[in-house]
Scaffold this motif. Sequence first.
Motif, PDB file in Angstrom:
ATOM      1  N   ALA A  59       0.836  -1.207   0.000  1.00  0.00           N
ATOM      2  CA  ALA A  59       0.000   0.000   0.000  1.00  0.00           C
ATOM      3  C   ALA A  59       0.869   1.254   0.000  1.00  0.00           C
ATOM      4  O   ALA A  59       0.581   2.231  -0.703  1.00  0.00           O
ATOM      5  CB  ALA A  59      -0.926  -0.008   1.206  1.00  0.00           C
ATOM      6  N   ASP A  60       1.957   1.233   0.774  1.00  0.00           N
ATOM      7  CA  ASP A  60       2.857   2.389   0.822  1.00  0.00           C
ATOM      8  C   ASP A  60       3.527   2.612  -0.534  1.00  0.00           C
ATOM      9  O   ASP A  60       3.716   3.761  -0.962  1.00  0.00           O
ATOM     10  CB  ASP A  60       3.926   2.175   1.897  1.00  0.00           C
ATOM     11  N   GLU A  61       3.902   1.525  -1.211  1.00  0.00           N
ATOM     12  CA  GLU A  61       4.537   1.656  -2.517  1.00  0.00           C
ATOM     13  C   GLU A  61       3.591   2.327  -3.500  1.00  0.00           C
ATOM     14  O   GLU A  61       3.987   3.237  -4.245  1.00  0.00           O
ATOM     15  CB  GLU A  61       4.941   0.276  -3.030  1.00  0.00           C
ATOM     16  N   ARG A  62       2.348   1.903  -3.509  1.00  0.00           N
ATOM     17  CA  ARG A  62       1.383   2.472  -4.445  1.00  0.00           C
ATOM     18  C   ARG A  62       1.084   3.926  -4.107  1.00  0.00           C
ATOM     19  O   ARG A  62       0.991   4.782  -4.999  1.00  0.00           O
ATOM     20  CB  ARG A  62       0.105   1.637  -4.452  1.00  0.00           C
ATOM     21  N   ALA A  63       0.936   4.218  -2.817  1.00  0.00           N
ATOM     22  CA  ALA A  63       0.660   5.600  -2.418  1.00  0.00           C
ATOM     23  C   ALA A  63       1.846   6.503  -2.741  1.00  0.00           C
ATOM     24  O   ALA A  63       1.671   7.664  -3.132  1.00  0.00           O
ATOM     25  CB  ALA A  63       0.329   5.655  -0.930  1.00  0.00           C
ATOM     26  N   GLY A  64       3.060   5.987  -2.568  1.00  0.00           N
ATOM     27  CA  GLY A  64       4.237   6.780  -2.890  1.00  0.00           C
ATOM     28  C   GLY A  64       4.336   7.094  -4.368  1.00  0.00           C
ATOM     29  O   GLY A  64       4.684   8.224  -4.753  1.00  0.00           O
ATOM     30  N   ALA A  90      -3.671   7.728  -3.061  1.00  0.00           N
ATOM     31  CA  ALA A  90      -3.128   8.378  -1.865  1.00  0.00           C
ATOM     32  C   ALA A  90      -4.090   8.236  -0.682  1.00  0.00           C
ATOM     33  O   ALA A  90      -3.665   7.977   0.457  1.00  0.00           O
ATOM     34  CB  ALA A  90      -2.853   9.853  -2.154  1.00  0.00           C
ATOM     35  N   GLU A  91      -5.386   8.394  -0.930  1.00  0.00           N
ATOM     36  CA  GLU A  91      -6.388   8.217   0.124  1.00  0.00           C
ATOM     37  C   GLU A  91      -6.411   6.774   0.625  1.00  0.00           C
ATOM     38  O   GLU A  91      -6.542   6.513   1.819  1.00  0.00           O
ATOM     39  CB  GLU A  91      -7.776   8.588  -0.402  1.00  0.00           C
ATOM     40  N   ALA A  92      -6.265   5.821  -0.296  1.00  0.00           N
ATOM     41  CA  ALA A  92      -6.243   4.420   0.101  1.00  0.00           C
ATOM     42  C   ALA A  92      -5.068   4.139   1.023  1.00  0.00           C
ATOM     43  O   ALA A  92      -5.187   3.375   1.991  1.00  0.00           O
ATOM     44  CB  ALA A  92      -6.182   3.524  -1.134  1.00  0.00           C
ATOM     45  N   GLY A  93      -3.932   4.735   0.718  1.00  0.00           N
ATOM     46  CA  GLY A  93      -2.784   4.561   1.596  1.00  0.00           C
ATOM     47  C   GLY A  93      -3.004   5.182   2.959  1.00  0.00           C
ATOM     48  O   GLY A  93      -2.647   4.594   3.987  1.00  0.00           O
ATOM     49  N   ARG A  94      -3.622   6.338   2.977  1.00  0.00           N
ATOM     50  CA  ARG A  94      -3.877   7.027   4.251  1.00  0.00           C
ATOM     51  C   ARG A  94      -4.787   6.204   5.153  1.00  0.00           C
ATOM     52  O   ARG A  94      -4.587   6.153   6.370  1.00  0.00           O
ATOM     53  CB  ARG A  94      -4.509   8.394   3.964  1.00  0.00           C
TER      54      ARG A  94
END
Length: 586
Positions: A54-59, A95-99
């Motif tokens: 999830a962090d990789e995608r949000a980044g 970004a919202e999904a990562g948050r």
Amino acid sequence: MANHSSDLPDGSAAREVDRLAAAYWDFLLAREPSLRTRRGLPVESLPGVSDAEADERAGFAAGVLNRLDTLRSAVPPGPSADTAEFLRALAEQEAEAGRFHWLTPTATPYQLFRLQQYGDTVFRPFRFEQRADTDRYVSLVRDLARCVATVGDKAAGQAARGFRIPAPALAGVHTTLTRLRASATRYVRADAERLTRLDAASRGHLHDAVAGLVAAELEPAFDRLLALVDDPDYLREAPETVGWAHYPEGEAAYRAFVRTYTSGDTPPERLHELGREHCRELSERMREMRATLGFAGTEAEFHERLATEPRLYAATPEEVEARYRGHLDRLTPLLPRWFTVLPDAPYGVARLDPALEASMTFGYYDPPTATQPVGRYRYNASDLAHRSLLGAAALIYHELAPGHHFHLARQAESTELPDLRRELVPFSGFQEGWAEYAAGLAWEMGLYDDPWDAYGRLAHERFTAQRLVVDTGLNLGTMTLEEARTFMRAHAAAESEEQIATELLRYATDMPGQALTYRAGHTEFTALRAAYERDSGAAFDVRAFHETVLAGGTLPFPALRRRVERELHGADGRPGFQGRPLYSNE
């Protein structure tokens, strides 16, 4: 590369948008099996739901947003602007999904659905030509076990943070996991007839390796997840109340889910009010249709009659399919009057995997792929004695033509859109809104001339309208599960108590906000067309409107409004399009 849009030479902003779209496509294509199978590419890995992923995608999304910020004023109007807005909305969602990673459901029936899909899209179609294929297949089985393990890890991490699946949903979760465990352990074992091109040694290696992984990794991963949700401590701590407002930071997460699913900024409180307004209007139209059918009693009495009306039920899956095909046959000759371009891919119906039927209220649209070139509605054929076909016409016009299939097949077939926009459907408000708008076109086409079909369509519309009320009410904490059940029961014409129970848990424990997309999106499309029709006057061309919408592919609604203005009013000197969102703050 320049850092500011004012430093960019002419045309470079559009090229940079194209480059960003290509980079996003490459990023997702390496990670999403569904995209690879649609393109006929071999699936190399299966993603999990770990926080690292999830962090990789949000980044990655954050980097796209930063670059778009430097281009904002330099992107020229036209297709590049559409793509830039698509990219921005997509990256904001990621970004919202990562948050809200730890507040996003993961071990619930609809969220687990992709584990079953892997059987149909990855494992069963897998072709064995040489020894290297067996190694890749074994690697995919290992990935499947890892994927299930990450679901368990996330569910445990959520529990440690105070997020547990509510008690009313746990029985369904247990049933779904048990069935998925049995199904997955079956579908990863390749049938002997698929291995005929392999030598005996390769066949033996495959059999032993898969059996070992099933016993050592896949079944234990499911068992650990089942043990977690069945654990007495988990059961004791699981909340009896449902809805996201009851979790720490849950209301903020729910509002983000609503923005993502509806592709707009309408607050859920306003959607709740709209749902109540629409339910009242549709209830009156249904009362008038009951009178047309010669029924003078109450709605409840009429619905009791529906439960015993022979024409509304099928005895076999074949009869269900025949009913759907009959409605499609009536539609087909009318399509050229409403659409200038039809999708090339054919469409049809097929039964849902029985392993999923008990935990899914209806079915789903399965789009064409390189290996399966027919778009299909996968219908639910369980418990046919209690599964009314009252809304069969509305349902099939939503799911296939001119609904999902016309949108998704046209988009995939477009040579004008970049790969990212041809294959992705990230804006549910557009996707489900178009399908509902398309089903509504059948009123104008005369396809609801049978009062039973008309009543079924009205009932379907009210069903989607009540979702605006109960999804928001449950997740904002303004309605209890019993209050929502009472409201839904009063506004669901043909749904059984079991279907109502499944639906409510879907809204409040499984896919919060997703059910809003149907009526909210339908209303956006209806308002957009009405504004265009009003501004065009006698020059209004419904086929041009539909082509503008479909040729541009999936877009968030603000971008779609700008596209309609540009394409339908920008070239001939007429006044600018005055369309406005029906209920946003713009």
